[in-house]
Design an enzyme around this catalytic site. Structure first.
Site, PDB file in Angstrom:
ATOM      1  N   CYS A 106     -12.828  14.329  22.181  1.00 66.65           N
ATOM      2  CA  CYS A 106     -14.252  14.157  21.867  1.00 66.65           C
ATOM      3  C   CYS A 106     -15.023  15.484  21.767  1.00 66.65           C
ATOM      4  CB  CYS A 106     -14.929  13.247  22.888  1.00 66.65           C
ATOM      5  SG  CYS A 106     -13.927  11.904  23.505  1.00 66.65           S
ATOM      6  N   ARG A 132      -3.234  16.036  30.478  1.00 63.87           N
ATOM      7  CA  ARG A 132      -4.009  15.687  31.671  1.00 63.87           C
ATOM      8  C   ARG A 132      -3.136  15.911  32.901  1.00 63.87           C
ATOM      9  NH1 ARG A 132      -7.221  10.172  29.656  1.00 63.87           N
ATOM     10  NH2 ARG A 132      -8.241  11.196  27.889  1.00 63.87           N
ATOM     11  N   GLN A 183      -3.228  10.657  20.914  1.00 64.09           N
ATOM     12  CA  GLN A 183      -3.960   9.425  20.655  1.00 64.09           C
ATOM     13  C   GLN A 183      -4.239   9.275  19.164  1.00 64.09           C
ATOM     14  OE1 GLN A 183      -7.391  10.157  23.254  1.00 64.09           O
ATOM     15  NE2 GLN A 183      -6.658   8.557  24.611  1.00 64.09           N
ATOM     16  N   ASP A 239      -6.926   9.004  17.711  1.00 63.46           N
ATOM     17  CA  ASP A 239      -8.324   9.179  18.082  1.00 63.46           C
ATOM     18  C   ASP A 239      -9.203   9.323  16.842  1.00 63.46           C
ATOM     19  OD1 ASP A 239     -10.197   9.265  20.021  1.00 63.46           O
ATOM     20  OD2 ASP A 239      -9.534  11.129  20.928  1.00 63.46           O
ATOM     21  N   HIS A 270     -13.661   9.698  15.754  1.00 64.57           N
ATOM     22  CA  HIS A 270     -15.080   9.683  16.095  1.00 64.57           C
ATOM     23  C   HIS A 270     -15.867   9.503  14.809  1.00 64.57           C
ATOM     24  CE1 HIS A 270     -13.247  11.634  19.575  1.00 64.57           C
ATOM     25  NE2 HIS A 270     -14.219  11.056  20.249  1.00 64.57           N
ATOM     26  N   LYS A 320     -19.687  -0.423  25.404  1.00 68.33           N
ATOM     27  CA  LYS A 320     -18.429  -0.357  24.668  1.00 68.33           C
ATOM     28  C   LYS A 320     -17.853  -1.749  24.483  1.00 68.33           C
ATOM     29  CE  LYS A 320     -15.589   0.379  28.822  1.00 68.33           C
ATOM     30  NZ  LYS A 320     -14.472   1.120  29.422  1.00 68.33           N
ATOM     31  N   HIS A 354     -16.950   6.430  19.529  1.00 65.98           N
ATOM     32  CA  HIS A 354     -15.584   6.811  19.899  1.00 65.98           C
ATOM     33  C   HIS A 354     -14.709   5.585  19.662  1.00 65.98           C
ATOM     34  CE1 HIS A 354     -17.116  10.130  22.673  1.00 65.98           C
ATOM     35  NE2 HIS A 354     -18.190   9.389  22.497  1.00 65.98           N
TER      36      HIS A 354
END
Length: 639
Positions: free
Chosen positions: A335, A364, A382, A384, A386, A465, A511
Site C-alpha cells: 500500500c 514480514r 500478493q 495486490d 489499489h 471493508k 485496497h
C-alpha cells in the site's frame, strides 16, 4: 413487566424473571435448549435477571454463540478434570478457538498422550455429576487472596490487570471454581460431545521470556453426531495437508537456512506461474495497469504510513552503513509504495479510476514458532491492487471487483460468502466520513443482491471493508478476498487530483485482493483438490507412456505435438512396465496418461487413461488436442 424478543414482539414476564423464565414463557422446547442469552446485546448466563423493556435473545446449542458457550464451558470442564487428577497444577487461560478450545496449565511434568485419555474420562465423570454452574461476583481483595492461597500465581497476575472499575466474576461448578467473565452453560450435564486432540508447549502471554506452559487442545460440539462429523473432517484434512502433499507431489520445499520462505520446484513454479498469469491477464482485461515498486525503503515512508510506530516489530529492518542505524526496511505490504507512486505524478479527474496491480515480493518478520508450511510464511507475494477513484465511482468499482472475484473463485470451484465490516471502536476520521464510507460500500453490496453478514465494529481503523470467505471441498471456511475503502491514506500521503473545477481534491482509495497471498492460496488449493488439480492448473497435464523403448520415438512425436498446442507434457522413459508407469502417474495425480505402442503408432492415436482410472480407448492426437484445449480454455473443473 414486558421484554422485547428478537422479532420485536413483546412478552409479559414476572417482575423477578430470569432469562430461563423468559425461555420457558416462549416455549417448552426453547426452555430445554436454552444455554445462555443476551440482554440488550450483552451475553449473560441463563439465570441472569431481566428488566422491564429489555431486549432478549436466547442462546441455543446450534447457534454460533451457543457453540462458543459450549466450548468455553468445556474448557472449564477440562481444567476442573486436570486439577482433580493432577493436584498442584495451575490453570491460566482457556479461550474458545475455531472449532474448539484450549487451556494452558503450569505443571512440573509434561502431559502425555495417555494423560489426555484419563482427562477425557474424568471430564465425562464430571458431566455425569451434572453440577450446577453458577456465577459469583467477588471483591478484588477476596479474589486475589483466594487464588494466592491456592498458589495460582498466574491467576493473581490476571486479576491485578483487570481495570479497577470492572466487576470480577468467578464461576463455580461443585467445589471447583475459576476466574471468568462467562457466560457458561447452566450445568456440566449440558456438555459431553467433546474430544481432546493434542498437547503442546506455549509460553505464558506468548512471550519467550516467560515460563513455558502445557497447552491442551480440544474440540466440542452441540451433539455427538456433530462431533463425529468434525473428527471425520479432521482426518480428511490430515490426508489433504498441503505440507504432506506438497512434498509427495514435489511442489515446494523448505530449508532451515531460509525459514518461512519456500523453494518452488519446477512443478510448484508452474502452478505458481499459472495462477500468477491468470490473475495478471484478468487484471489487464479489467482495466488495471501492472507496476513494480522497490522492495527496500527508508523509515520515512513507514513514518508517513504509521507503520514505523505500530508495525516495526513485524518488519525486517536493514542497517544503514552511513547512520549505523536500522533506518531501512523490506516492505511488508504494497500500500505505501503504491501511494508514493500515485503521488509522483499529477492526476486529473479524467485519469480516474486508476487501478494499480502488482505481484511484488513482501517480507514480514513472523515469529519462528508461528511459521507453518505455506499458510504462515515470512516471504510471500500478493495479487495486490489499489484503486484511486472519485468518491462517486466507489460503488461501481466495488461491483466490478466482486464480478472479478466471482470469476476467479468459480474457476477453482470455491463457493463464497461476504462479510460487511463497519467502524471499529478505535478508528480515525469523524463519524460523517464513516457514514459516507459505509453507505457507499453498503449500496454497492445491496445493488449486487449479494447476501452478506454484518460484522459491526470489525472494519479496518481507516475505513469499512468487505471480506470474502470461501468454502473448500470438505466444508472448511477460509478468509481470502477483501476490498477496503480508505480515506486515511490520501490525507497521510497528501494525494490529490485536479477536479473539473481546476482545484485539488482527495481521491478515495480501495485496497483489494482476491487470492490474498499466493502462498496461502496455493496451500488452500492443494487441500481443496487433494492435489488432483483440474487440467488448467495441473503442473503436468499429461504423461506419455511408451510400452517399450522402441516406441519412445513415437511418444516424443506425440509429446511434441501436444507441447506445440500449449499443453504441459512429459514422456516416461523409464524401463518400468506399464502398470508401474500408470501407478507412478496416478500417485503424481497427473490428469491424463497416454499409452502408446505398436497399434497407436500405426494409427496415429494414443490409448487414453484418466487419473480417476479406466482405459478410455484410442483417441486421435488432433482430437485429444481439441478436447484438452477446450477444457483448459473454459477452466473446466472436470476431465
Amino acid at each position: 413487566m414486558h421484554v422485547i424478543l428478537p422479532d420485536n414482539s413483546q412478552k409479559e414476564v414476572p417482575d423477578d424473571a430470569t432469562l430461563a423464565d423468559v425461555a420457558a414463557a416462549i416455549g417448552r422446547r426453547l426452555a430445554k435448549d436454552a444455554l445462555a442469552g443476551k440482554i440488550d446485546g450483552k451475553a449473560v448466563d441463563i439465570y441472569a435477571k431481566v428488566h422491564d423493556g429489555a431486549r432478549i435473545e436466547i442462546i441455543t446449542p446450534k447457534s454460533e454463540a451457543g457453540l462458543n458457550t459450549i466450548r468455553h464451558s468445556t474448557a472449564h470442564l477440562m481444567a476442573h478434570a486436570v486439577q482433580e487428577l493432577f493436584p498442584g497444577t495451575q490453570v491460566t487461560i482457556g479461550p474458545v478457538i475455531e472449532n474448539g478450545f484450549y487451556y494452558d496449565f503450569a505443571t512440573e511434568r509434561p502431559f502425555l498422550e495417555d494423560d489426555l485419555r484419563r482427562i477425557e474420562e474424568k471430564m465425562q465423570e464430571i458431566v455425569k455429576r451434572d453440577l450446577p454452574v453458577r456465577r459469583e461476583e467477588w471483591s478484588r481483595e477476596q479474589t486475589i487472596e483466594t487464588f494466592d492461597k491456592l498458589g495460582e500465581k498466574f491467576k493473581v497476575e490476571i486479576i491485578k490487570a483487570i481495570p479497577g472499575d470492572e466487576p470480577i466474576s468467578v464461576y463455580r461448578q461443585g467445589d471447583w471454581f475459576d476466574l471468568c467473565r462467562g457466560p457458561h452453560v447452566p450445568s456440566t450435564g449440558r456438555l459431553g460431545a467433546f474430544k481432546l486432540t493434542s498437547v503442546a508447549g506455549a509460553y505464558w502471554r506468548g512471550d519467550v521470556r516467560n515460563p513455558m506452559l502445557q497447552r491442551i487442545y480440544g474440540t466440542a460440539w452441540s451433539d455427538p453426531k456433530e462431533l463425529e462429523e468434525h473428527l471425520k473432517r479432521t482426518e480428511e484434512a490430515k490426508a489433504r495437508d498441503h505440507r504432506k502433499l506438497g512434498k509427495e507431489l514435489d511442489l515446494f520445499l523448505f530449508h532451515p537456512l531460509a525459514p518461512g520462505a519456500a523453494f518452488w520446484t519446477p512443478s510448484g513454479t508452474t502452478l505458481y506461474q499459472t495462477l500468477s498469469q491468470f490473475m495478471r491477464d484478468l487484471a489487464l482485461e479489467n482495466g488495471y495497469v501492472e507496476i513494480k515498486t522497490p522492495l527496500l525503503y527508508n523509515k520515512g515512508l513507514w513514518e508517513i504510513s504509521g507503520h514505523w510506530g505500530k508495525y516495526r516489530e513485524n518488519m525486517f529492518l536493514v542497517l544503514d552503513n552511513e547512520t549505523k542505524e536500522h533506518d531501512f526496511s523490506l516492505k511488508p505490504m504494497n500500500c505505501p509504495s503504491h501511494h508514493l507512486y500515485f503521488g509522483l505524478k499529477r492526476h486529473s479527474y479524467r485519469d480516474l479510476p486508476l487501478r494499480l496491480h502488482t505481484q511484488d515480493i513482501l517480507h514480514r518478520n513472523e515469529a519462528s514458532g508461528t511459521l507453518s508450511g505455506l499458510t504462515r510464511v515470512r516471504q510471500f507475494a500478493q495479487d495486490d491492487a489499489h484503486i484511486y477513484c472519485l468518491e462517486n465511482q466507489v460503488p461501481d468499482e466495488v461491483r466490478r471487483f466482486v464480478a472479478l472475484l466471482d470469476h476467479v473463485y468459480k474457476a477453482v470451484g470455491f463457493e463464497y460468502t461476504a462479510k460487511f465490516a463497519t467502524r471499529p471502536p478505535q478508528r480515525i476520521g469523524d463519524d460523517a466520513l464513516w457514514d459516507r464510507a459505509e453507505s457507499l460500500l453498503r449500496s454497492a453490496l445491496d445493488s449486487l443482491s449479494l447476501p452478506y453478514e454484518l460484522k459491526e465494529g470489525d472494519g479496518a481503523f481507516y475505513g469499512p471493508k468487505i471480506d470474502f470467505d470461501v468454502s473448500d471441498s470438505i466444508g472448511r471456511r477460509w478468509q481470502l478476498g477483501t476490498i477496503q475503502l480508505d480515506y486515511n491514506a490520501p490525507e497521510r500521503f497528501d494525494l490529490t487530483y485536479i477536479g473539473e473545477d481546476n482545484a485539488e481534491h482527495r481521491p478515495a482509495v480501495l485496497h483489494r485482493a482476491i487470492y490474498g497471498s499466493f502462498e496461502r492460496f496455493i496451500a488452500i488449493l492443494v487441500e481443496h483438490f487433494a492435489g488432483a488439480f483440474p487440467l488448467w492448473l495441473a503442473p503436468v497435464q499429461a504423461t506419455v507412456l511408451p510400452l517399450s523403448e522402441k516406441f519412445v520415438d513415437y511418444a516424443d512425436e506425440v509429446a511434441k505435438k501436444l507441447h506445440a498446442a500449449g499443453l504441459r507434457i512429459e514422456v516416461d522413459r523409464s524401463d518400468e512396465k506399464l502398470g508401474a508407469k500408470v501407478r507412478t502417474a496416478q500417485l503424481r495425480k497427473i490428469p491424463y496418461m497416454l499409452v502408446v505402442g505398436e497399434k497407436e503408432a500405426g494409427s496415429g492415436t494414443v490409448s487414453l487413461r484418466k487419473r480417476s482410472g479406466g482405459d478410455q480407448g484410442a483417441v486421435n492426437v488432433e482430437e485429444l488436442i481439441a478436447q484438452t484445449r477446450h477444457l483448459i480454455e473454459t477452466r473446466s473443473l472436470t476431465l
